[in-house]
Design an enzyme around this catalytic site. Structure first.
Site, PDB file in Angstrom:
ATOM      1  N   CYS A 146       7.166 -18.081   3.678  1.00 20.35           N
ATOM      2  CA  CYS A 146       8.048 -18.348   2.530  1.00 20.35           C
ATOM      3  C   CYS A 146       8.965 -19.545   2.756  1.00 20.35           C
ATOM      4  O   CYS A 146       9.533 -20.079   1.808  1.00 20.35           O
ATOM      5  CB  CYS A 146       8.863 -17.108   2.200  1.00 20.35           C
TER       6      CYS A 146
ATOM      7  N   HIS B 199      14.920 -18.680  -2.201  1.00 15.25           N
ATOM      8  CA  HIS B 199      13.583 -18.082  -2.176  1.00 15.25           C
ATOM      9  C   HIS B 199      13.597 -16.785  -2.975  1.00 15.25           C
ATOM     10  O   HIS B 199      14.540 -16.002  -2.895  1.00 15.25           O
ATOM     11  CB  HIS B 199      13.164 -17.817  -0.726  1.00 15.25           C
TER      12      HIS B 199
ATOM     13  N   ASN C 111       7.172 -12.935  -5.962  1.00 13.98           N
ATOM     14  CA  ASN C 111       7.286 -13.778  -4.771  1.00 13.98           C
ATOM     15  C   ASN C 111       5.999 -14.579  -4.596  1.00 13.98           C
ATOM     16  O   ASN C 111       4.958 -14.018  -4.228  1.00 13.98           O
ATOM     17  CB  ASN C 111       7.528 -12.871  -3.558  1.00 13.98           C
TER      18      ASN C 111
HETATM   19  O1  UT7 Z   1       9.271 -13.202   1.176  1.00 17.07           O
HETATM   20  C1  UT7 Z   1       8.846 -12.756   2.423  1.00 17.07           C
HETATM   21  C2  UT7 Z   1       9.844 -11.859   3.022  1.00 17.07           C
HETATM   22  N1  UT7 Z   1       9.783 -10.566   2.395  1.00 17.07           N
HETATM   23  C3  UT7 Z   1      10.883 -10.013   1.914  1.00 17.07           C
HETATM   24  O2  UT7 Z   1      11.932 -10.607   1.917  1.00 17.07           O
HETATM   25  C4  UT7 Z   1      10.795  -8.579   1.432  1.00 17.07           C
HETATM   26  C5  UT7 Z   1      11.934  -7.775   2.027  1.00 17.07           C
HETATM   27  N2  UT7 Z   1      11.844  -6.352   1.722  1.00 17.07           N
HETATM   28  C6  UT7 Z   1      12.049  -5.856   0.478  1.00 17.07           C
HETATM   29  O3  UT7 Z   1      12.225  -6.610  -0.469  1.00 17.07           O
HETATM   30  C7  UT7 Z   1      12.128  -4.370   0.317  1.00 17.07           C
HETATM   31  O4  UT7 Z   1      12.182  -3.777   1.602  1.00 17.07           O
HETATM   32  C8  UT7 Z   1      10.943  -3.758  -0.476  1.00 17.07           C
HETATM   33  C9  UT7 Z   1      11.012  -4.179  -1.933  1.00 17.07           C
HETATM   34  C10 UT7 Z   1       9.623  -4.171   0.129  1.00 17.07           C
HETATM   35  C11 UT7 Z   1      11.046  -2.238  -0.436  1.00 17.07           C
HETATM   36  O5  UT7 Z   1      12.298  -1.812  -0.969  1.00 17.07           O
HETATM   37  P1  UT7 Z   1      13.225  -0.835  -0.130  1.00 17.07           P
HETATM   38  O6  UT7 Z   1      14.410  -0.574  -0.937  1.00 17.07           O
HETATM   39  O7  UT7 Z   1      13.445  -1.449   1.219  1.00 17.07           O
HETATM   40  O8  UT7 Z   1      12.344   0.463  -0.034  1.00 17.07           O
HETATM   41  P2  UT7 Z   1      11.896   1.278   1.275  1.00 17.07           P
HETATM   42  O9  UT7 Z   1      10.756   0.596   1.947  1.00 17.07           O
HETATM   43  O10 UT7 Z   1      13.092   1.643   2.079  1.00 17.07           O
HETATM   44  O11 UT7 Z   1      11.353   2.602   0.596  1.00 17.07           O
HETATM   45  C12 UT7 Z   1      12.238   3.517  -0.088  1.00 17.07           C
HETATM   46  C13 UT7 Z   1      11.396   4.594  -0.719  1.00 17.07           C
HETATM   47  C14 UT7 Z   1      10.393   5.240   0.240  1.00 17.07           C
HETATM   48  O12 UT7 Z   1      10.275   6.604  -0.098  1.00 17.07           O
HETATM   49  P3  UT7 Z   1      11.064   7.734   0.732  1.00 17.07           P
HETATM   50  O13 UT7 Z   1      10.612   7.583   2.149  1.00 17.07           O
HETATM   51  O14 UT7 Z   1      12.526   7.411   0.562  1.00 17.07           O
HETATM   52  O15 UT7 Z   1      10.654   8.995   0.077  1.00 17.07           O
HETATM   53  C15 UT7 Z   1       9.102   4.549  -0.095  1.00 17.07           C
HETATM   54  O16 UT7 Z   1       7.978   5.308   0.230  1.00 17.07           O
HETATM   55  O17 UT7 Z   1      10.620   4.059  -1.785  1.00 17.07           O
HETATM   56  C16 UT7 Z   1       9.237   4.353  -1.589  1.00 17.07           C
HETATM   57  N3  UT7 Z   1       8.446   3.240  -2.110  1.00 17.07           N
HETATM   58  C17 UT7 Z   1       8.088   3.167  -3.407  1.00 17.07           C
HETATM   59  N4  UT7 Z   1       8.309   3.977  -4.448  1.00 17.07           N
HETATM   60  C18 UT7 Z   1       7.813   3.597  -5.643  1.00 17.07           C
HETATM   61  C19 UT7 Z   1       7.995   2.155  -1.463  1.00 17.07           C
HETATM   62  N5  UT7 Z   1       7.349   1.348  -2.306  1.00 17.07           N
HETATM   63  C20 UT7 Z   1       7.396   1.949  -3.517  1.00 17.07           C
HETATM   64  C21 UT7 Z   1       6.887   1.618  -4.788  1.00 17.07           C
HETATM   65  N6  UT7 Z   1       7.127   2.460  -5.812  1.00 17.07           N
HETATM   66  N7  UT7 Z   1       6.214   0.476  -5.011  1.00 17.07           N
END
Ligand code: UT7
Length: 331
Positions: free
Chosen positions: A114, A254, A284
């Protein structure tokens, strides 16, 4: 020595939209979850299997030449930032140059995920500042849909396809790239990478069956590092150049997650109206995000505007650049 200024900008996104509601039918997710956690509503996807990343980039570079009123043969250098090259080799930059008839350009790819476009812009600026090259094209282009697993809800909701390009030229005016700070840390590899297809794990029937040729991302650690890295480096570039928040016309961040962008703007003391944003429509696009923003906001920019470009991505790689915009409004 010259100053290196962006003299034109252009972009391209494929027509097909993949909305959050489409994704609801593909994986276990909801529009509400995606919107509140990332700020994304839809992204663009290239659905034609005969089109490759270079084809998107070609559209952007063609428009760039038209806007600047130059023939592609006048381009003397072309750098392409991408993690989705047409082939492992040769460089996609070479393929783009051949397709548009930039027969006097040499070039290569930069792979910094990125942060690729920003690193490439910093690199091109050095060549232009010395006076060695006079028309350097910097492309940021990624066809992420080709390396995304559309059964993995943690990654498929974020990424989209898109390309942007800028022309960098020498000037004696006090405009253009003023300063940049770039970082990388290979310890971040384990949190965001593609497991197979390189020399560490060459492609085999086994790797394909295990779906190892897709983006692997541990969202939380990447998110934490991105918030810290992007905010910190943006504050550093301000401090090093005695820039106050009121001196900055635009933050060009970004587009990975709206929450990361908001944290960066807050650290810099910038109000929402100074933040370029199109994540809601494109998601993204990896190396494509920054030039696509510049392209879409070009009509609102004025000569002399102070822009801070800021990024974080796989590697880990991150950085910030201060530049003074070179012209008023649309070309
Ligand atoms: O550009 C390159 C660099 N990349 C980035 O900068 C991305 C950085 N990371 C992020 O933007 C975020 O971490 C994500 C958008 C990928 C994920 O969001 P989050 O708030 O960090 O969610 P999480 O991974 O902590 O997951 C929270 C919950 C989990 O469920 P439990 O364990 O709390 O029951 C996940 O299983 O959300 C669940 N989950 C989803 N639920 C519905 C994960 N993905 C999804 C989804 N829909 N698509």
């Amino acid at each position: 020595m010259y100053n290196a200024v962006i003299s034109a900008v252009a972009g391209y996104v494929p027509e097909t939209k993949l909305t959050n509601f489409d994704l609801e039918k593909m994986v276990e997710t909801t529009n509400e979850w995606i919107l509140t956690r990332t700020g994304i509503q839809e992204r663009r996807i290239e659905t034609d299997p005969n089109k490759a990343n270079s084809d998107m980039a070609v559209e952007a570079v063609k428009l760039l030449c038209e806007k600047r009123g130059i023939n592609p043969s006048e381009i003397d250098m072309l750098i392409c930032a991408t993690v989705t090259p047409d082939h492992v080799f040769p460089a996609t930059a070479n393929i783009i140059a051949a397709k548009i008839g930039a027969k006097n350009a040499w070039g290569y790819d930069i792979e910094a995920a990125c942060s690729g476009f920003l690193f490439a812009l910093g690199t091109a600026a050095q060549f232009v500042q010395t006076g060695r090259y006079k028309k350097a094209v910097v492309v940021g282009s990624d066809m992420m849909s080709r390396i995304i697993d559309y059964t993995d809800r943690t990654t498929c909701i974020i990424f989209g396809d898109g390309a942007g390009a800028v022309l960098v030229e020498p000037t004696t005016e006090d405009i253009g790239v003023k300063d940049f700070i770039f970082y990388s840390d290979g310890n971040g590899c384990k949190h965001l990478h593609m497991k197979a297809g390189g020399s560490a794990l060459p492609t085999s029937v086994d790797t394909v069956q295990q779906r190892l040729h897709y983006v692997y991302q541990e969202g939380q650690p990447v998110f934490k590092q991105a918030v810290y890295g992007m905010a910190e480096v943006s504050a550093q570039i301000m401090e090093r150049n005695q820039l106050k928040s009121e001196d900055i016309a635009w933050l060009v961040p970004h587009q990975a997650n709206k929450r990361i962008i908001d944290a960066t703007a807050q650290r810099m003391g910038l109000p929402p109206e100074k933040i370029m944003m199109n994540i809601e429509r494109y998601g993204n696009t990896t190396a494509g995000t920054l030039p696509l923003l510049l392209w879409e906001y070009e009509h609102r920019l004025k000569k002399g505007d102070n822009l801070v470009l800021s990024t974080f991505g796989g590697g880990f790689t991150w950085g910030a650049m201060w530049l003074k915009w070179g012209y008023d409004g649309d070309k």
